[in-house]
Design a protein around this motif. Structure first.
Motif, PDB file in Angstrom:
ATOM      1  N   ILE A  82       0.834  -1.209   0.000  1.00 30.78           N
ATOM      2  CA  ILE A  82       0.000   0.000   0.000  1.00 30.78           C
ATOM      3  C   ILE A  82       0.864   1.253   0.000  1.00 30.78           C
ATOM      4  O   ILE A  82       0.615   2.205  -0.751  1.00 30.78           O
ATOM      5  CB  ILE A  82      -0.961  -0.020   1.204  1.00 30.78           C
ATOM      6  CG1 ILE A  82      -1.996  -1.125   1.021  1.00 30.78           C
ATOM      7  CG2 ILE A  82      -1.645   1.330   1.370  1.00 30.78           C
ATOM      8  CD1 ILE A  82      -2.831  -1.409   2.251  1.00 30.78           C
ATOM      9  N   LEU A  83       1.917   1.248   0.833  1.00 33.91           N
ATOM     10  CA  LEU A  83       2.811   2.408   0.882  1.00 33.91           C
ATOM     11  C   LEU A  83       3.517   2.630  -0.447  1.00 33.91           C
ATOM     12  O   LEU A  83       3.706   3.770  -0.878  1.00 33.91           O
ATOM     13  CB  LEU A  83       3.840   2.241   2.003  1.00 33.91           C
ATOM     14  CG  LEU A  83       3.299   2.376   3.420  1.00 33.91           C
ATOM     15  CD1 LEU A  83       4.384   2.035   4.430  1.00 33.91           C
ATOM     16  CD2 LEU A  83       2.757   3.765   3.662  1.00 33.91           C
ATOM     17  N   ILE A  84       3.905   1.552  -1.116  1.00 27.64           N
ATOM     18  CA  ILE A  84       4.578   1.677  -2.411  1.00 27.64           C
ATOM     19  C   ILE A  84       3.624   2.238  -3.454  1.00 27.64           C
ATOM     20  O   ILE A  84       4.008   3.039  -4.306  1.00 27.64           O
ATOM     21  CB  ILE A  84       5.176   0.325  -2.846  1.00 27.64           C
ATOM     22  CG1 ILE A  84       6.355  -0.014  -1.940  1.00 27.64           C
ATOM     23  CG2 ILE A  84       5.622   0.359  -4.300  1.00 27.64           C
ATOM     24  CD1 ILE A  84       6.820  -1.451  -2.055  1.00 27.64           C
ATOM     25  N   LEU A  85       2.336   1.825  -3.396  1.00 25.28           N
ATOM     26  CA  LEU A  85       1.355   2.385  -4.331  1.00 25.28           C
ATOM     27  C   LEU A  85       1.160   3.882  -4.093  1.00 25.28           C
ATOM     28  O   LEU A  85       1.011   4.656  -5.038  1.00 25.28           O
ATOM     29  CB  LEU A  85       0.012   1.669  -4.175  1.00 25.28           C
ATOM     30  CG  LEU A  85      -0.096   0.312  -4.845  1.00 25.28           C
ATOM     31  CD1 LEU A  85      -1.428  -0.332  -4.497  1.00 25.28           C
ATOM     32  CD2 LEU A  85       0.055   0.437  -6.344  1.00 25.28           C
ATOM     33  N   MET A  95       3.354   6.005  -2.420  1.00 26.20           N
ATOM     34  CA  MET A  95       4.610   6.729  -2.594  1.00 26.20           C
ATOM     35  C   MET A  95       5.663   5.785  -3.178  1.00 26.20           C
ATOM     36  O   MET A  95       6.392   5.146  -2.422  1.00 26.20           O
ATOM     37  CB  MET A  95       5.095   7.285  -1.254  1.00 26.20           C
ATOM     38  CG  MET A  95       4.151   8.270  -0.612  1.00 26.20           C
ATOM     39  SD  MET A  95       4.730   8.818   0.983  1.00 26.20           S
ATOM     40  CE  MET A  95       6.252   9.642   0.551  1.00 26.20           C
ATOM     41  N   PRO A  96       5.754   5.685  -4.496  1.00 26.49           N
ATOM     42  CA  PRO A  96       6.696   4.734  -5.112  1.00 26.49           C
ATOM     43  C   PRO A  96       8.150   4.919  -4.693  1.00 26.49           C
ATOM     44  O   PRO A  96       8.931   3.976  -4.739  1.00 26.49           O
ATOM     45  CB  PRO A  96       6.535   4.994  -6.609  1.00 26.49           C
ATOM     46  CG  PRO A  96       5.186   5.591  -6.741  1.00 26.49           C
ATOM     47  CD  PRO A  96       4.953   6.381  -5.473  1.00 26.49           C
ATOM     48  N   ARG A  97       8.529   6.102  -4.269  1.00 21.79           N
ATOM     49  CA  ARG A  97       9.923   6.323  -3.849  1.00 21.79           C
ATOM     50  C   ARG A  97      10.267   5.540  -2.595  1.00 21.79           C
ATOM     51  O   ARG A  97      11.440   5.335  -2.289  1.00 21.79           O
ATOM     52  CB  ARG A  97      10.172   7.807  -3.595  1.00 21.79           C
ATOM     53  CG  ARG A  97      10.142   8.623  -4.862  1.00 21.79           C
ATOM     54  CD  ARG A  97      10.481  10.046  -4.570  1.00 21.79           C
ATOM     55  NE  ARG A  97      10.406  10.829  -5.797  1.00 21.79           N
ATOM     56  CZ  ARG A  97      10.872  12.053  -5.910  1.00 21.79           C
ATOM     57  NH1 ARG A  97      11.436  12.633  -4.882  1.00 21.79           N
ATOM     58  NH2 ARG A  97      10.774  12.695  -7.045  1.00 21.79           N
ATOM     59  N   LEU A  98       9.260   5.103  -1.850  1.00 20.47           N
ATOM     60  CA  LEU A  98       9.510   4.319  -0.639  1.00 20.47           C
ATOM     61  C   LEU A  98      10.018   2.916  -0.949  1.00 20.47           C
ATOM     62  O   LEU A  98      10.524   2.243  -0.063  1.00 20.47           O
ATOM     63  CB  LEU A  98       8.222   4.191   0.182  1.00 20.47           C
ATOM     64  CG  LEU A  98       7.821   5.385   1.029  1.00 20.47           C
ATOM     65  CD1 LEU A  98       6.509   5.100   1.729  1.00 20.47           C
ATOM     66  CD2 LEU A  98       8.886   5.708   2.041  1.00 20.47           C
ATOM     67  N   LEU A  99       9.882   2.488  -2.189  1.00 19.73           N
ATOM     68  CA  LEU A  99      10.266   1.114  -2.548  1.00 19.73           C
ATOM     69  C   LEU A  99      11.701   0.810  -2.145  1.00 19.73           C
ATOM     70  O   LEU A  99      11.972  -0.230  -1.544  1.00 19.73           O
ATOM     71  CB  LEU A  99      10.075   0.881  -4.046  1.00 19.73           C
ATOM     72  CG  LEU A  99      10.465  -0.493  -4.572  1.00 19.73           C
ATOM     73  CD1 LEU A  99       9.635  -1.582  -3.907  1.00 19.73           C
ATOM     74  CD2 LEU A  99      10.323  -0.557  -6.076  1.00 19.73           C
ATOM     75  N   ASN A 100      12.626   1.701  -2.455  1.00 20.45           N
ATOM     76  CA  ASN A 100      14.037   1.465  -2.118  1.00 20.45           C
ATOM     77  C   ASN A 100      14.228   1.288  -0.620  1.00 20.45           C
ATOM     78  O   ASN A 100      14.951   0.379  -0.187  1.00 20.45           O
ATOM     79  CB  ASN A 100      14.903   2.627  -2.602  1.00 20.45           C
ATOM     80  CG  ASN A 100      14.967   2.685  -4.107  1.00 20.45           C
ATOM     81  OD1 ASN A 100      14.774   1.673  -4.769  1.00 20.45           O
ATOM     82  ND2 ASN A 100      15.225   3.855  -4.631  1.00 20.45           N
TER      83      ASN A 100
END
Length: 48
Positions: free
Chosen positions: A19-22, A24-29
């Motif tokens: 959910i967080l990646i959807l 805020m995609p920058r959180l993926l790293n």
């Protein structure tokens, strides 16, 4: 925390991370890095 306790947390952590990646995609790293560090620490037996 035991291995079975961690196994029960994994689906919840995966759902929250997804959910967080959807949102805020920058959180993926950061999420992947934290996950890998945590798995490495658990694998080495530093956290039981």
């Amino acid at each position: 925390m035991t291995i079975s306790g961690i196994a029960h947390l994994q689906p919840i952590v995966a759902l929250i991370a997804g959910i967080l990646i959807l949102i805020m995609p920058r959180l993926l790293n950061f999420i992947v890095a934290i996950y890998l560090i945590f798995v490495g620490i658990v694998g080495l037996g530093i956290i039981h």
